[in-house]
Motif scaffolding. Structure first.
Motif, mmCIF file in Angstrom:
data_model
loop_
_atom_site.group_PDB
_atom_site.id
_atom_site.type_symbol
_atom_site.label_atom_id
_atom_site.label_comp_id
_atom_site.label_asym_id
_atom_site.label_seq_id
_atom_site.Cartn_x
_atom_site.Cartn_y
_atom_site.Cartn_z
ATOM 1 N N THR A 79 -7.926 4.918 1.598
ATOM 2 C CA THR A 79 -6.803 4.716 0.688
ATOM 3 C C THR A 79 -5.904 3.605 1.228
ATOM 4 N N ALA A 80 -5.013 3.111 0.391
ATOM 5 C CA ALA A 80 -4.143 1.998 0.775
ATOM 6 C C ALA A 80 -3.291 2.334 1.995
ATOM 7 N N ASP A 81 -2.888 3.602 2.149
ATOM 8 C CA ASP A 81 -2.069 3.980 3.309
ATOM 9 C C ASP A 81 -2.906 4.298 4.545
ATOM 10 N N THR A 209 -9.231 3.537 -8.112
ATOM 11 C CA THR A 209 -7.803 3.399 -8.415
ATOM 12 C C THR A 209 -7.118 4.753 -8.375
ATOM 13 N N ASP A 214 -6.653 0.189 -2.436
ATOM 14 C CA ASP A 214 -5.911 -0.995 -2.873
ATOM 15 C C ASP A 214 -6.814 -1.911 -3.694
ATOM 16 N N LYS A 215 -6.201 -2.837 -4.441
ATOM 17 C CA LYS A 215 -6.947 -3.679 -5.373
ATOM 18 C C LYS A 215 -8.018 -4.512 -4.669
ATOM 19 N N GLN A 216 -7.720 -5.086 -3.506
ATOM 20 C CA GLN A 216 -8.701 -5.938 -2.834
ATOM 21 C C GLN A 216 -9.949 -5.148 -2.433
#
Length: 416
Positions: A79-81, A209, A214-216
């Motif tokens: 995840t992004a975090d 999502t 994250d998007k990248q």
């Protein structure tokens, strides 16, 4: 009205871009990390910004099968975090399964414990190259391109040179897919199309999502198909994000509003498919139970249910016993209790009695109207025994050849 037209044109733009026939000239080259010396298309010519292709073939996570090129386990993505990651051996994205041999089937059955297969192809593509069946796995057909394409069976080269129908069928198909994944129990889910890059790619974009990548990271996974001898372009995914964000603000808002995936369903997906990255593999926290019980809708005292006044059309897919989208009736509702849910394995086709009432689920929410006169063939998916005002009824979840589902009283279903 103007707002609706703008949204429609935006979604159509997504379709045309995925088809390779968007606003950018067909002969224009794109810049990718794999080919940094490629000429850059002027921003004014393509009218949307390109995302960065940071894909690395080392990240392929290929499932070792002999007769597919693009079967990948998306487990391990963070995840992004950085606190959570997708469980391995749970979510497999793939191209078609028509050439699997005995060893491939054994790998998917024994190593990955595949229990659910979702096929995004059109009926014509399914007919021309049917999947090899995986023992113990249910197969669900959700053509996100509608009932057919102009060159069914012609292969991806021909297929994607024509206009994609990325509208109603895609919205409802992906909606049903995501809701279904939230309630799948046990084993892995394998979802696929023909080449495992476009329809499957967008399904993966939506999943990742919701799970919080994250998007990248999401874009990189989409572009990994280029290392499996498939054609994907950074323009396609760039235009997809551009049009969605132009019309909905963000892909997350598109999931919330256009796909109508409820917060509770998204929470269940995260709880089901995420574990901690601290080495303990702690499951993501399950959604909390509401402090106040959801009201249940009005139900009949007789087996036939009285229709709710002016029912609104319900496009959401069926969720077995799902209670997170309950409407709030004005009158005090009778209690409905689900006593037993059972998956059915039937080899026969069934037809329905005409003019009988059917519902979104066995809680009798969201009436869909009455059964038509036509003798469509249906198959049975599940049964639920429910208690309504001290009386017990059995409902069947039924599905037609196009993948449409509904719940109906058992007595209204007859064997063909």
């Amino acid at each position: 009205m103007r707002h609706l037209i703008v949204k429609s044109l935006g979604i159509l733009g997504v379709a045309l871009t995925l088809a390779g026939i968007g606003t950018a000239p067909a002969a224009a080259a794109t810049t990718t990390a794999a080919n940094p010396n490629a000429p850059v298309l002027a921003k004014s010519a393509r009218s949307f910004p390109l995302l960065t292709d940071g894909s690395d073939p080392a990240d392929l996570r290929l499932v070792q099968l002999y007769n597919t090129k693009n079967t990948r386990d998306i487990g391990g993505y963070r995840t992004a975090d950085g606190k959570w990651k997708i469980r391995p051996y749970q979510l497999l994205r793939s191209d078609n399964l028509s050439r699997l041999d005995a060893d491939d089937v054994k790998t998917l059955t024994d190593k990955y414990r595949v229990k659910s297969v979702v096929d995004f192809r059109t009926p014509g593509q399914v007919k021309s190259q049917p999947d090899v069946k995986i023992p113990g796995a249910t197969e669900t057909y959700l053509s996100v391109l509608g009932p057919h394409a102009y060159s069914d069976g012609g292969g991806d080269g021909d297929f994607y040179n024509q206009r994609l129908n990325f509208g109603y069928s895609a919205i409802t198909g992906y909606r049903q897919f995501l809701n279904m994944m939230a309630v799948n129990n046990g084993g892995a889910t394998l979802y696929h199309c023909s080449s495992g890059k476009d329809r499957t790619g967008i399904a993966t974009v939506l999943i990742m999502t919701i799970l919080g990548m994250d998007k990248q990271t999401i874009v990189n996974d989409f572009m990994l198909s280029q290392y499996t001898h498939r054609t994907v372009k950074i323009d396609w995914i760039s235009k997809y994000y551009y049009d969605v964000e132009l019309n909905y603000g963000s892909l997350q808002n598109y999931i919330n509003t256009a796909l109508a995936i409820s917060p509770a369903t998204q929470a269940r997906l995260r709880a089901k498919y995420l574990v901690s990255t601290d080495g303990k593999n702690t499951p993501y926290p399950a959604p909390t139970t509401p402090t106040q019980p959801n009201p249940t809708p009005i139900v009949p005292t007789e087996p036939e249910v009285k229709p709710a006044p002016k029912p609104q059309p319900d496009l959401a897919p069926v969720e077995s016993g799902a209670a997170d989208q309950v409407t709030h009736p004005k009158k005090k509702a009778a209690k409905v209790k689900v006593l037993k849910t059972k998956r059915l394995k039937t080899k026969y086709h069934y037809q329905l009695k005409a003019h009988k009432k059917w519902f979104k689920d066995a809680h009798l929410k969201h009436q869909k109207g009455k059964t038509p006169k036509s003798t469509k063939k249906w198959r049975l998916l599940k049964s639920e025994k429910v208690r309504i005002k001290h009386k017990t009824y059995t409902y069947y979840q039924i599905q037609d050849h196009s993948g449409h589902t509904a719940w109906i009283l058992k007595s209204y279903v007859t064997k063909k």
